[in-house]
Scaffold this active site. Structure first.
Site, PDB file in Angstrom:
ATOM      1  N   TYR A 152      17.937  61.633   5.137  1.00 41.37           N
ATOM      2  CA  TYR A 152      16.824  61.549   6.087  1.00 41.37           C
ATOM      3  C   TYR A 152      17.019  60.322   6.966  1.00 41.37           C
ATOM      4  CZ  TYR A 152      12.445  62.850   8.096  1.00 41.37           C
ATOM      5  OH  TYR A 152      11.497  63.244   9.013  1.00 41.37           O
ATOM      6  N   ARG A 178      10.242  66.162  20.056  1.00 40.00           N
ATOM      7  CA  ARG A 178      10.136  64.706  19.874  1.00 40.00           C
ATOM      8  C   ARG A 178      10.726  64.333  18.520  1.00 40.00           C
ATOM      9  NH1 ARG A 178       7.823  60.789  17.457  1.00 40.00           N
ATOM     10  NH2 ARG A 178       6.805  62.284  16.049  1.00 40.00           N
ATOM     11  N   LYS A 195      13.354  67.241   5.479  1.00 37.24           N
ATOM     12  CA  LYS A 195      12.022  67.090   4.881  1.00 37.24           C
ATOM     13  C   LYS A 195      11.880  67.947   3.630  1.00 37.24           C
ATOM     14  CE  LYS A 195       9.501  64.422   7.711  1.00 37.24           C
ATOM     15  NZ  LYS A 195       8.593  63.331   7.355  1.00 37.24           N
ATOM     16  N   GLU A 223       6.129  69.265  12.379  1.00 35.79           N
ATOM     17  CA  GLU A 223       7.012  68.103  12.365  1.00 35.79           C
ATOM     18  C   GLU A 223       7.631  67.865  13.737  1.00 35.79           C
ATOM     19  OE1 GLU A 223       8.062  64.928  10.288  1.00 35.79           O
ATOM     20  OE2 GLU A 223       7.237  66.653   9.212  1.00 35.79           O
ATOM     21  N   ASP A 224       7.454  66.658  14.257  1.00 35.28           N
ATOM     22  CA  ASP A 224       8.119  66.197  15.481  1.00 35.28           C
ATOM     23  C   ASP A 224       7.834  67.079  16.697  1.00 35.28           C
ATOM     24  OD1 ASP A 224       9.017  64.126  14.002  1.00 35.28           O
ATOM     25  OD2 ASP A 224      11.134  64.609  14.094  1.00 35.28           O
ATOM     26  N   ASP A 273       2.735  65.815   9.653  1.00 35.27           N
ATOM     27  CA  ASP A 273       3.225  64.616   8.976  1.00 35.27           C
ATOM     28  C   ASP A 273       3.236  63.412   9.904  1.00 35.27           C
ATOM     29  OD1 ASP A 273       4.252  63.318   6.664  1.00 35.27           O
ATOM     30  OD2 ASP A 273       6.250  63.372   7.539  1.00 35.27           O
ATOM     31  N   ASP A 274       3.514  63.628  11.182  1.00 31.39           N
ATOM     32  CA  ASP A 274       3.571  62.513  12.127  1.00 31.39           C
ATOM     33  C   ASP A 274       2.187  61.901  12.351  1.00 31.39           C
ATOM     34  OD1 ASP A 274       6.427  62.926  12.794  1.00 31.39           O
ATOM     35  OD2 ASP A 274       5.674  64.808  13.606  1.00 31.39           O
ATOM     36  N   ASN A 279      11.098  54.865  14.167  1.00 30.43           N
ATOM     37  CA  ASN A 279      12.394  55.326  13.652  1.00 30.43           C
ATOM     38  C   ASN A 279      13.235  55.881  14.794  1.00 30.43           C
ATOM     39  OD1 ASN A 279      12.156  54.896  10.797  1.00 30.43           O
ATOM     40  ND2 ASN A 279      10.658  56.561  10.734  1.00 30.43           N
TER      41      ASN A 279
END
Length: 617
Positions: free
Chosen positions: A165, A218, A236, A308-309, A331-332, A473
């Protein structure tokens, strides 16, 4: 007919191997067999087996069986067995297994047990100097020997987490077209519009419990990577299994490909996605609506869908749009918020006071920043009883245009408006730090080197122990390094980051930086939802997860300046988080698994997937 024979046959036939059996067929077979049982002793034994089967395979259980060897005569033998990553054990097949499954001659004569295989693989990984090469080697192992992959990851989590990850997964996504080996998960593009349900049925597993989905717009702090964002759901879900114990066959990574605005990828001959600009508006939402409908129809009410993203303009909209009709989690927004609130709660033992006594300043007002800010406000409201409109006033945000203030209200995106407080306009972070005098500085900007020396020195000038969280990150995008935070604050900062940093020696003392990694939260959070049969996510569950994680920080950790526990205990941590999340779900009336298990921590541990090899005899 002897009961032992019936039991043997019953067990063999009830074994659920995702690709090869339909749940409906199991139910039909079980019902048929019960009708043939007239002998009392057999009937009693059947009931006992039924109970064990429900414990092992019940729809609410998070993992695989702990009782039955996962093997049926329908599983391929010989050469095909060695090419099946779910069942392949390589040189760990015993002599009897080699004879029983036609492996004689297909393997060298040596016998290497799983522990020796693990040592050999770790030796090989440590010889790679380039992190991406380690990533590729781990992905190759996952495609060759699934159980060995997860054993490596569980036993060496601190060393391998950065490999599978962040930060390495970021580079892997950038180069995904070049390193692509074989499909992992489902790719659903605009070409599949109108037939997404049919596409979902192409996936071989039927009992899916967790889906991680991205549209690649993203990816970390790297921007639009289109179809190549698939590395994120794959990574993930490997953590869902290794850290949270969700069995691999219950996990499904999905990429929604609506194009990309990344010109470099569109011109890359190795790009694996649609070569078109991103779809927007109605075309985009129609595809997502169809996807969400198809997932619920195919996998049921309790499948967890983790976004996610996604870019800000879609992330908030999708979470709001589906949170009342699906079990969804971003999650973000929510995972990041929960792990940061956990760190803040733990840090109070080092800086003193309550959350309500502190002032928070964010650099970055996107989905991560506003998500964290809202959860902090909720926790303060919970602790003090004050309305959330009041507790938000302790929290300030800076975006690309400066401090978010009331005079900017009309021009702000909707998710920023709650943070527009009365204050004069300030254009830069340093000015905001000087004016607001925060006790906590949090970076979610996705822009590296923004916590400059003057900013950190300013924080240290009016805080004995400034709390600095550089969360962006990958490592290259971190707002500052651990060494900079400790050095510029004369060793007084309490620091945590999104990506890992090595320990820092300053003025004769060694500081160990914490990592505010979402991997602390989402695996245990997801396990708690699944094992309780929860049907909707509630903010109180996120706070329960935060409090559970903070409670796992020991005095030994505090003595090193850590506000997060070490990852070496992550499965224990995940079990405790899962128990608290499940308990909150039962309290809120959102759990459907009844009766409630007496000991939720033990139940969570019993649900966890084990990567140990099984006997195939």
């Amino acid at each position: 007919m002897p009961s032992s024979f019936l039991r043997h046959q019953y067990l063999r036939n009830l074994v659920f191997i995702g690709r090869r059996f339909e749940i409906e067929a199991l139910g039909s077979m079980e019902s048929s067999m019960k009708k043939t049982m007239s002998n009392g002793s057999v009937h009693m034994e059947m009931e006992e087996i039924d109970n064990k089967f429900e414990e092992a395979y019940g729809e609410h259980n998070a993992t695989e069986d702990q009782l039955i060897t996962p093997w049926t005569v329908s599983v391929a033998s010989g050469y095909s067995l060695l090419r099946d990553p779910i069942y392949n054990k390589g040189l760990a097949f015993s002599e009897k297994e080699r004879d029983a499954h036609y492996l004689r001659g297909l393997l060298p004569p040596a016998l290497l047990d799983q522990e020796l295989q693990e040592r050999r693989m770790m030796h090989n990984l440590r010889n790679y100097e380039v992190p991406l090469h380690r990533y590729i080697a781990m992905m190759d192992l996952q495609e060759r020997n699934e159980r060995l992959f997860y054993k490596l990851l569980i036993d060496n989590v601190e060393e391998l987490l950065p490999v599978v990850y962040t930060p390495t997964v970021g580079e892997a996504c950038q180069k995904y077209g070049s390193i692509y080996r074989r499909p992992q998960g489902l790719f659903i593009s605009l070409k599949e519009k109108g037939k997404i349900l049919e596409v979902l049925k192409n996936w071989p597993e039927r009992n899916i419990q967790v889906i991680v989905v991205t549209d690649g717009e993203r990816i970390l702090g790297l921007g639009d990577l289109g179809c190549q964002g698939m590395g994120i759901p794959v990574g993930k879900l490997s953590l869902y299994t290794a850290l949270g114990g969700i069995r691999p066959s219950a996990c499904l990574p999905i990429t929604i490909d609506v194009g990309t605005n990344n010109e470099q990828l569109l011109n890359d001959e190795f790009y694996i996605g649609l070569r078109q600009k991103r779809a927007r508006g109605q075309e985009y939402m129609e595809l997502l609506d169809e996807f969400m409908y198809a997932v619920k129809k195919n996998y049921g009410e309790k499948v967890l869908i983790q976004f996610e993203d996604f870019a800000n303009h879609n992330a908030f909209e999708l979470l709001s749009r589906y949170s009342s009709s699906h079990l969804v989690f971003n999650d973000d927004i929510q995972g990041t918020a929960s792990v940061v609130v956990a760190g803040l709660l733990a840090a109070l033992k080092l800086v003193g006071g309550t959350l309500a006594d502190h002032t928070f300043l964010f650099l970055g007002a996107g989905e991560a920043g506003t998500g964290i800010a809202e959860l902090i406000a909720l926790e303060i409201s919970k602790q003090t009883g004050a309305p959330i409109e009041e507790t938000r006033k302790k929290i300030w945000l800076v975006d690309s245009k400066g401090l978010i203030v009331q005079s900017r209200f009309e021009s702000l995106q909707h998710f920023k408006k709650p943070w527009a407080h009365d204050h004069e306009s300030i254009k830069d972070l340093y000015g905001a730090v000087q004016a607001i005098k925060p006790t906590v500085l949090i970076g979610t900007s996705g822009v590296g080197k923004t916590f400059t020396k003057e900013v950190v020195e300013a924080m240290a000038s009016f805080n004995e122990k400034p709390l600095i969280l550089a969360l962006s990150n990958p490592t290259s995008q971190s707002e500052c390094t651990a060494e900079e935070a400790y050095t510029w604050s004369q060793g007084r900062a309490i620091f945590a980051s999104g990506s890992p940093f090595d320990p820092v020696e300053y003025d004769g003392k060694v500081f160990v930086p914490g990592q505010a990694n979402n991997a602390y939260i989402f695996p245990g959070f997801g396990l708690g939802l699944i094992m309780s049969g929860t049907i909707r996510v509630h903010d109180d569950m996120l706070l329960a997860a935060s409090e559970a994680l903070a409670a796992q920080v020991s005095q030994e950790n505090y003595d090193k300046g850590l506000i997060y526990p070490p990852f070496t205990n992550i499965r224990k941590i995940s079990a405790n988080i899962a128990a608290k999340v499940a308990a909150k779900a039962y309290e809120l009336g959102l759990a459907s698994r009844l009766p409630r298990p007496k000991d939720l921590v033990k139940f969570a541990e019993s649900c966890m997937y084990s990567p140990r090899y099984r006997s195939y005899l």
